[in-house]
Write a protein that holds these residues in place. Structure first.
Motif, PDB file in Angstrom:
ATOM      1  N   ALA A 429       0.819  -1.208   0.000  1.00 30.77           N
ATOM      2  CA  ALA A 429       0.000   0.000   0.000  1.00 30.77           C
ATOM      3  C   ALA A 429       0.855   1.260   0.000  1.00 30.77           C
ATOM      4  N   VAL A 430       2.106   1.151   0.452  1.00 29.72           N
ATOM      5  CA  VAL A 430       2.969   2.318   0.531  1.00 29.72           C
ATOM      6  C   VAL A 430       3.527   2.655  -0.847  1.00 29.72           C
ATOM      7  N   GLU A 431       3.461   3.910  -1.196  1.00 28.87           N
ATOM      8  CA  GLU A 431       3.971   4.367  -2.497  1.00 28.87           C
ATOM      9  C   GLU A 431       5.477   4.579  -2.407  1.00 28.87           C
ATOM     10  N   LEU A 432       6.243   3.769  -3.121  1.00 28.55           N
ATOM     11  CA  LEU A 432       7.693   3.874  -3.122  1.00 28.55           C
ATOM     12  C   LEU A 432       8.139   4.902  -4.151  1.00 28.55           C
ATOM     13  N   PRO A 433       9.290   5.542  -3.913  1.00 31.34           N
ATOM     14  CA  PRO A 433       9.844   6.455  -4.931  1.00 31.34           C
ATOM     15  C   PRO A 433      10.118   5.703  -6.224  1.00 31.34           C
ATOM     16  N   PRO A 434      10.104   6.394  -7.376  1.00 28.09           N
ATOM     17  CA  PRO A 434      10.351   5.724  -8.661  1.00 28.09           C
ATOM     18  C   PRO A 434      11.708   5.011  -8.670  1.00 28.09           C
ATOM     19  N   ASN A 435      11.727   3.849  -9.302  1.00 33.12           N
ATOM     20  CA  ASN A 435      12.955   3.075  -9.484  1.00 33.12           C
ATOM     21  C   ASN A 435      13.645   2.702  -8.167  1.00 33.12           C
ATOM     22  N   VAL A 436      12.869   2.631  -7.094  1.00 32.46           N
ATOM     23  CA  VAL A 436      13.420   2.230  -5.788  1.00 32.46           C
ATOM     24  C   VAL A 436      12.921   0.837  -5.441  1.00 32.46           C
ATOM     25  N   SER A 437      13.853  -0.021  -5.054  1.00 36.06           N
ATOM     26  CA  SER A 437      13.505  -1.385  -4.650  1.00 36.06           C
ATOM     27  C   SER A 437      13.845  -1.586  -3.180  1.00 36.06           C
ATOM     28  N   VAL A 438      12.924  -2.231  -2.457  1.00 35.68           N
ATOM     29  CA  VAL A 438      13.193  -2.621  -1.070  1.00 35.68           C
ATOM     30  C   VAL A 438      13.043  -4.136  -1.002  1.00 35.68           C
TER      31      VAL A 438
END
Length: 762
Positions: A429-438
């Motif tokens: 549900a959390v919007e990640l920054p573009p091109n960011v992988s966790v």
């Protein structure tokens, strides 16, 4: 996974069609499994629908697990190391116990569940359960001294079981099950070895023949009560050759640890009287088949002539030295023999699974006929199927197929894998920054984050792997999470779309595949201050760091050096500590007040915290989320102890937290300037949690100053247990127990905090 990728599903196959295919496949597998047959030959039209077990540790399958007042527990490694999945289930063995082998030999099911297992399903009742409790005996004093479930308590559980059984299968079917089941009764060992000889408590009142009569009177009354409740086929095990047990040899066998002959002589006196008493009962109780099962002689032969049966050691157990270790003395820190198949005994009191398997198979073959009427014996030609046969004196038969829990879980896993093929990866549900992988979440901390690392730490009170903890977790399972459900560790990985739960690193069932997506190293009771962890017997920060180093090695072995470096550099590391340092070590126990005032103690904590952040940075961490300390002065526990009659928030506690948090933020800013490419982010949880507590009605809660467990004023960890009442609706409460918020609060707090700060990790 390759197998499932090759399934012939056309791209346009609708989800509903796929689901129908999966269900059909499962039904086919279920039908195949249900046609498994047992090896015991019994007559046609004769059914043994269930096994019901009463007794002590020889047959206990886990009823003592949540009995924190007894030392007769073994729901921790190395117990259960050879059980399916390597699980310590509360069975006093390396694997299965006689209860399981009896049900398996009769073709009923693979395991007999403990009646008090919180995960017991209603469907299990019709095929039998276990009421046995390690440490129990015919003598009430035996059970009392071991804090075990006494004979009367096991009978009460059986009466409760009958009521539940009627609710599941109806009156007529319940009556049939009770009348045709095999009842197994295994007592006497603890009475003779412990209550009479070891503690000598009863020697002041009885010589041994008189004590044997006392035991028989209690036993006989028990059999009559079972009979009165519908039991007809009752297998009563003799007492074993107790003088041959490793522990008895060590304590009373002299320097050479010889067999203790006087104890064995006492056992034989008792067994002789027991056999005669059962004969008498069978004459007086119509249609009863109460059968004396001699385990003394076959087990004695295995112990004395162990070489003949393929064993190498008959006088010591596999656990530890093998001479005295049993229950708490046989734990995960105790070394084991290299091969338990060479040993007659697992620990100093209980045989190995191998011995039980050998013994039970021969006993069932020897005594089976005695449970049958003359009419039934004539037809002893066929093999018992798991499907119930027709029977004349009861309603039309219902055909049941009860799958062993492990088989059922395997089918569930298959279903999940098939469903995965038809769906895309779930997005968080959390919007990640573009091109960011966790790729992973790695957590260090205290009870706020701990997902079960303290479960097998039997010397800490900071444990909660018992009811009512976990009542709202999936399956109602108490997993060691200090909450009614999920904790922030779980909600974080779920919000990030990584996985549903974050496993504890010390979970004995942790799979290698879990490492790449993250684990939890947190330990309830720990802090930045080593003294905090020491006083709580928790895993200190240094210990959590050691586990992380071990994790890195395992991860490299699983995914390789390059992938490991990527995971470490891109994972989110969460550090949640400080609450126990301030509230417990400084204010409650006053241990640090002799050395520091509040400002200097906060500096002491910050120095330890800063060094920790630098160490995990050196090990590859770059994205480190450091949660502020929460408003500990407002938790119910501290309000009760230090908030006066009105139980107000303890302002001096909160002031100390605010001071620490302010210094923590500045220290983190300094570290980011000095550690290249570091993104160490301070996450303020103090203010949003304080707002929920103070303005709880605004968030839909009715109670903000008490927990749901017990009175809600003090209960936490061991004092919040299955004996405590819980509130009628936990969703009305900010706090679950005296210290920890409810799952509902975590679900409000964590997503909001994560979304607020997530872009700072880019």
């Amino acid at each position: 996974m390759g197998l499932f990728m090759k399934l012939p599903f056309p791209p346009h196959l609708a989800a509903s069609s796929l689901l129908h295919f999966i269900l059909l496949l499962l039904l086919l597998i279920f039908d195949i499994v249900c046609k498994t047959r047992a090896v015991v030959k019994i007559p046609p039209n004769v059914s043994v629908p269930a096994v019901l077990v009463f007794g002590d540790s020889i047959v206990d399958t886990g009823n003592n697990n949540n009995n924190l007042g007894t030392t007769a527990r073994c729901n921790y490694p190395p117990y259960g190391k050879d059980f399916k999945g390597g699980k310590p289930t509360g069975r006093f063995s390396n694997g299965k116990v006689p209860s399981d082998f009896i049900a398996e030999e009769l073709g009923i099911k693979e395991y007999v569940p403990a009646y008090l297992d919180p995960h017991l399903q209603p469907g299990e009742l019709a095929t039998g359960v276990c009421f046995a409790s390690g440490g129990a005996g015919y003598d009430p004093f035996t059970s009392q001294s071991a804090s075990a479930i006494p004979l009367s308590g096991q009978l009460d559980l059986f009466k409760e079981y009958i009521g539940k059984l009627r609710g599941v299968v109806g009156e007529d079917r319940a009556k049939f099950i009770l009348g045709n089941s095999l009842y197994v009764v295994v007592f006497g060992s603890n009475d003779i070895s412990n209550t009479y000889f070891l503690t000598r408590v009863r020697q002041l009142q009885y010589d041994f023949p008189a004590y044997a009569d006392f035991l028989l009177s209690s036993a006989s009354n028990f059999f009559k009560e079972l009979y009165g409740l519908g039991a007809r086929r009752i297998a009563v095990f003799s007492a074993p050759p107790l003088g041959c047990l490793p522990s008895q040899r060590t304590l009373a066998g002299g320097l050479e640890r010889k067999i203790v002959v006087n104890i064995n002589n006492a056992v034989q006196i008792y067994n002789s009287k027991l056999s005669k008493e059962l004969d008498s009962l069978n004459h007086n109780l119509q249609d009863s088949r109460i059968v004396y099962i001699d385990v003394y002689n076959p087990l004695f032969d295995i112990i004395v002539n162990y070489n003949k049966y393929g064993y190498k050691v008959g006088d010591k157990g596999c656990c530890g030295t093998g001479t005295i270790e049993v229950v708490l003395l046989c734990n995960r820190f105790t070394p084991l023999c290299p091969n338990d198949l060479e040993y007659v005994f697992w620990d100093s009191f209980h045989p190995t699974e191998s011995v039980y398997k050998r013994l039970i198979a021969s006993l069932i073959g020897k005594y089976l006929d005695k449970f049958l009427s003359k009419k039934e014996k004539k037809a002893k030609t066929t093999v018992l199927s798991m499907k119930l046969p027709a029977f004349s004196s009861s309603p039309p038969p219902v055909h049941y197929c009860f799958l062993p829990s492990t088989t059922f879980k395997s089918l569930v896993r298959l279903t999940v894998l098939l469903l995965v093929v038809s769906s895309n990866k779930t997005k968080g549900a959390v919007e990640l920054p573009p091109n960011v992988s966790v790729p992973a979440v790695l957590v260090f901390g205290d009870s706020i984050m701990d997902t079960g690392n303290n479960n097998n730490n039997l010397i800490t009170s900071a444990r909660c792997n018992f009811s009512p903890y976990g009542q709202d977790f999936m399956g109602g399972i108490p997993t060691g999470r200090f909450c009614n459900g999920k904790v922030p560790s779980d909600i974080l990985v779920e919000e990030l779309g990584i996985k549903e739960f974050l496993p504890a690193y010390l979970d004995p069932n942790l799979q290698l595949s879990e490492l790449a997506t993250g684990v939890c190293f947190a330990s309830g009771g720990s802090g930045y201050d080593p003294l905090t962890s020491q006083t709580a017997t928790a895993i200190p920060l240094s210990g959590q760091l050691d586990m992380f180093k071990e994790y890195i090695v395992k991860l490299k072995g699983h995914v390789g050096e390059d992938r490991t470096n990527f995971i470490l550099a891109n994972a989110l590391f969460f550090v949640v500590l400080g609450s126990n340092d301030i509230s417990n070590t400084y204010f409650l126990s006053h241990l640090r007040e002799l050395q520091y005032d509040v400002p200097t103690y906060s500096d002491f904590m910050l120095n330890l915290a800063s060094n920790f952040f630098k160490e995990i940075y050196q090990l590859g961490a770059r994205r480190i989320a450091v949660l502020s300390a929460p408003p500990v002065g407002c938790v119910p526990f501290h309000r009760t102890l230090s908030g006066g009659i009105a139980r107000k928030c303890v302002q001096k506690y909160n002031n100390a937290v605010v001071l620490f948090n302010d210094k923590l933020l500045k220290e983190i800013n300094s570290l980011n300037q000095n550690l290249p490419n570091s993104r160490i982010v301070y996450l303020d949880v103090y203010n949003p949690l304080l707002d929920i507590i103070v303005n709880h009605q605004k968030y839909g809660y009715k109670v903000g100053d008490r927990g749901c467990c017990g009175t809600g004023n003090l209960e936490v960890a061991l004092t919040c247990n299955h004996l405590d009442a819980t509130c009628s609706n936990v969703l009305d409460y900010v706090f679950w127990d005296g210290f920890h918020p409810s799952e509902s609060v975590y679900k409000k707090l964590v997503p909001a905090v994560l979304q607020k700060y997530i872009y700072q990790f880019a």
